[in-house]
Design an enzyme around this catalytic site. Structure first.
Site, PDB file in Angstrom:
ATOM      1  N   SER A 231     155.718  18.114   9.413  1.00  0.00           N
ATOM      2  CA  SER A 231     154.473  17.870   9.793  1.00  0.00           C
ATOM      3  C   SER A 231     153.638  17.140   8.588  1.00  0.00           C
ATOM      4  CB  SER A 231     153.599  19.004  10.156  1.00  0.00           C
ATOM      5  OG  SER A 231     153.330  19.834   9.038  1.00  0.00           O
ATOM      6  N   LYS A 232     152.229  16.860   8.876  1.00  0.00           N
ATOM      7  CA  LYS A 232     151.510  16.280   7.886  1.00  0.00           C
ATOM      8  C   LYS A 232     151.390  17.177   6.512  1.00  0.00           C
ATOM      9  CE  LYS A 232     148.128  13.476   8.218  1.00  0.00           C
ATOM     10  NZ  LYS A 232     148.384  12.092   8.285  1.00  0.00           N
ATOM     11  N   ARG A 233     151.574  18.416   6.627  1.00  0.00           N
ATOM     12  CA  ARG A 233     151.784  19.254   5.465  1.00  0.00           C
ATOM     13  C   ARG A 233     152.591  18.727   4.348  1.00  0.00           C
ATOM     14  NH1 ARG A 233     154.040  24.066   6.129  1.00  0.00           N
ATOM     15  NH2 ARG A 233     154.208  23.509   8.215  1.00  0.00           N
ATOM     16  N   GLU A 241     151.904   5.507   7.230  1.00  0.00           N
ATOM     17  CA  GLU A 241     151.457   6.175   5.927  1.00  0.00           C
ATOM     18  C   GLU A 241     152.606   5.903   4.912  1.00  0.00           C
ATOM     19  OE1 GLU A 241     149.299  10.286   6.946  1.00  0.00           O
ATOM     20  OE2 GLU A 241     151.223  10.067   8.019  1.00  0.00           O
TER      21      GLU A 241
END
Ligand code: GLU
Length: 463
Positions: A231-233, A241
Site C-alpha cells: 500500500s501507500k505506506r 508516482e
C-alpha cells in the site's frame, strides 16, 4: 520460449490509478505476448458505471505508455459490448442453464444459515418485475487449470448460483469477463490471485455455454518489506508516482519483472529484450513477492549509469522542469559544457533523476547553507587547512581533476590529517552540503574562481 503464439489481455478496471501490482500484471502479459510472437488486448473493464471514469482510463493509458508497454487490440470498452453479453445470456436462459430469480442477498443468507450447501434459487417467469438472472451451477466439480498452482478443483455443491445479470438486464462482471475472454480468443489469463475466487464462476459460465476455458495463471500478491499487503505506506504505490519520483521506465520494467519471477541464473539486471526472451510462467513462484523500493532504487541507479549522456540530459531536464521549474531555469542558464560536465560527474552517484539536482545544484546556484553539515565538518583547526587548499587551488595547473588532486594531496602530509579532514570541509565550502560528486571533479567543473572564492568565504566565516 514456447512455439505457440499466445493471446493475452490486460483488463484493468478504471476505478483508480495503475498501481504497482497492476503494472506487474500488465508487464507479465506483455512479456508473454511478445515472447511467444502472439498478441495483447487492452480491455477496459468499465461495467461498474459508477466507479469507472474517463479520467481514470486516461491515467491508466498514460501509465502504460510511460512504461512503454504497447498493445495490439484496444483499448476496448467492456460496457460497449453489452449487446453481445445479452446474446450469450439469452443462450444460457434458453438452454435452462440460467434462470430468473427474485432471491435477494438476504434470501441467500437465510438459506445459508440452514445448510453449508450452495444457494439454489426458485425460478420465476421471465419478465417478472425486478427478477435478476442466476447461473445454474451444475453438479460435480469445476477444475481451474492454473499454470502456477496446478489444477485447482472446486466442489460445485458448495457454490451459490451466482447472479450474472441484474433486473435491468445489465450483466455482472464475472459473466462479462467470461464472454469477453472467449470472444477475444484469449489463450492465457494472467492476473492477480485476488481473482482466484472469481475464476470458477467464469469457468462454469464458459462450460455451460459449451466452450473451453483458457489457461489461467494467478500471480501471488505483492507485499511491502514488512510483510503487509502493498500500500501507500510502502512508498510510491502507483506508476505515476514512480514516474514523478524520477525512475526510468526500463528500470521499472526490469524490477517489476523480478516481483514473483526469477531468471534461471538469478541475474538481477535484465534488459527488456532479455526479459522477453527469458520470461515464462513456469518460473513464477507461488509465494507473495516483496516490493522493496530500495532495490528498485539500486536497479534504477544501474540504468542511470548506462544512459547515453544526451538522453540523460533530456530526461533530467524534463523531470526537473516538472518538479522544480525555478531550478530547471537555473540549470538551463548554465552553459552547455557545464551542464554536460555536471551530469557526467553526477551519473555515478545518482540513483534516480530526482537525485541529480541536489548533487549538482552548487554548480548553477550559490550553494545552500546546510548548517548541520557545516557544524559537523568545520572543526577547530579546519581554517588553516582551507587556507592551504585555497592557495593550492590558485596554483593548480591545469584546473583539472588530476592536477587538482596533485596540488591538494601534499597538504595531508604537511598538516598530518586524513583525507576526510581536508576534503569534507572543501566539499561543504563549495557545495554547501556533505554530499557531492567526487571532490576533484566537483572543483574542476565549478572552476578555479568560484572554488577559491567559496573557500575564502568559508575561511572568513571561520575566523
Ligand atoms: N478488471 C480486473 C481488475 O482490474 C481484472 C480482471 C481480470 O484480469 O480478469 O482487477
Amino acid at each position: 520460449m514456447s512455439s505457440e503464439k499466445k493471446k493475452l489481455r490486460f483488463a484493468p478496471s478504471p476505478t483508480g490509478a495503475l498501481h504497482i501490482g497492476g503494472a506487474r500484471t500488465a508487464l507479465y502479459n506483455w512479456l508473454l505476448a511478445r515472447g511467444s510472437g502472439g498478441s495483447l488486448v487492452l480491455r477496459i473493464e468499465d461495467t461498474d458505471r459508477e466507479r469507472s471514469t474517463g479520467e481514470n482510463v486516461e491515467q491508466i493509458l498514460d501509465a502504460l505508455r510511460w512504461l512503454e508497454l504497447d498493445w495490439d487490440e484496444g483499448p476496448l470498452s467492456q460496457h460497449e459490448r453489452a449487446d453481445r453479453h445479452g446474446e450469450r445470456l439469452r443462450e444460457l436462459l434458453d438452454a435452462d442453464k440460467a434462470y430468473h430469480s427474485l432471491a435477494t442477498a438476504e434470501t441467500v443468507k437465510a438459506q445459508k444459515a440452514q445448510s453449508n450447501l450452495g444457494f439454489r434459487g426458485e425460478p420465476v417467469a421471465p419478465g417478472t418485475e425486478g427478477a435478476a438472472v442466476r447461473l445454474r451451477v451444475p453438479e460435480g466439480t469445476t477444475i481451474v487449470h492454473d499454470e502456477i498452482r496446478g489444477d485447482i478443483s472446486f466442489d460445485n455443491s458448495v457454490h451459490d448460483d451466482p447472479v450474472i445479470a441484474r433486473g435491468d438486464g445489465s450483466v455482472l462482471y464475472n459473466f462479462a469477463v467470461a464472454i469477453d475472454d472467449l470472444d477475444m480468443g484469449i489463450t492465457d489469463v494472467v492476473r492477480g490471485d485476488d481473482h482466484l475466487s472469481n475464476t470458477p464462476k467464469q469457468v462454469i459460465v464458459m462450460e455451460q455455454l459449451g466452450e473451453t476455458p483458457p489457461r489461467y495463471a494467478h500471480l501471488p500478491l505483492l507485499h511491502g518489506p514488512d510483510g503487509k499487503k502493498l500500500s501507500k505506506r510502502h512508498g510510491a504505490a502507483s506508476v505515476q508516482e514512480l514516474a514523478s519520483a524520477g525512475y526510468l521506465p526500463a528500470a521499472v520494467r526490469n524490477y517489476l519483472a523480478l516481483l514473483g519471477w526469477g531468471a534461471a541464473d538469478d541475474q538481477t539486471l535484465l534488459s527488456t529484450d532479455e526479459l522477453v526472451r527469458q520470461f515464462s510462467i513456469e518460473r513464477v513462484g507461488r509465494s507473495s513477492a516483496i516490493f522493496d523500493e530500495k532495490k528498485l532504487r539500486w536497479i534504477n541507479g544501474r540504468y542511470m549509469r548506462e544512459l547515453p549522456l544526451e538522453e540523460y540530459e533530456r530526461r533530467f531536464a524534463e523531470q526537473l522542469s516538472r518538479a522544480d521549474p525555478a531550478a530547471a531555469e537555473a540549470f538551463a542558464a548554465g552553459d552547455a559544457e557545464r551542464r554536460r560536465a555536471a551530469l557526467q560527474i553526477a551519473q555515478e552517484k545518482a540513483q534516480t533523476l530526482d537525485d541529480v539536482w541536489p548533487l549538482v545544484r552548487f554548480l548553477f546556484e550559490d550553494p545552500p547553507n546546510d548548517e548541520k553539515a557545516w557544524r559537523k565538518v568545520m572543526k577547530d583547526g579546519t581554517r588553516p587547512l582551507l587556507e592551504d587548499a585555497a592557495a593550492a587551488l590558485r596554483e593548480a595547473d591545469p584546473f583539472e581533476p588530476a592536477s587538482i588532486e596533485a596540488s591538494l594531496a601534499p597538504i595531508l602530509a604537511a598538516r598530518g590529517v586524513k583525507p576526510g579532514q581536508l576534503y569534507q570541509p572543501i566539499r561543504v565550502a563549495i557545495s554547501g552540503g556533505a554530499v557531492s560528486p567526487g571532490i576533484f571533479e566537483s572543483l574542476a567543473v565549478l572552476g578555479r574562481d568560484s572554488a577559491v572564492s567559496r573557500i575564502d568565504r568559508a575561511v572568513t566565516r571561520l575566523r
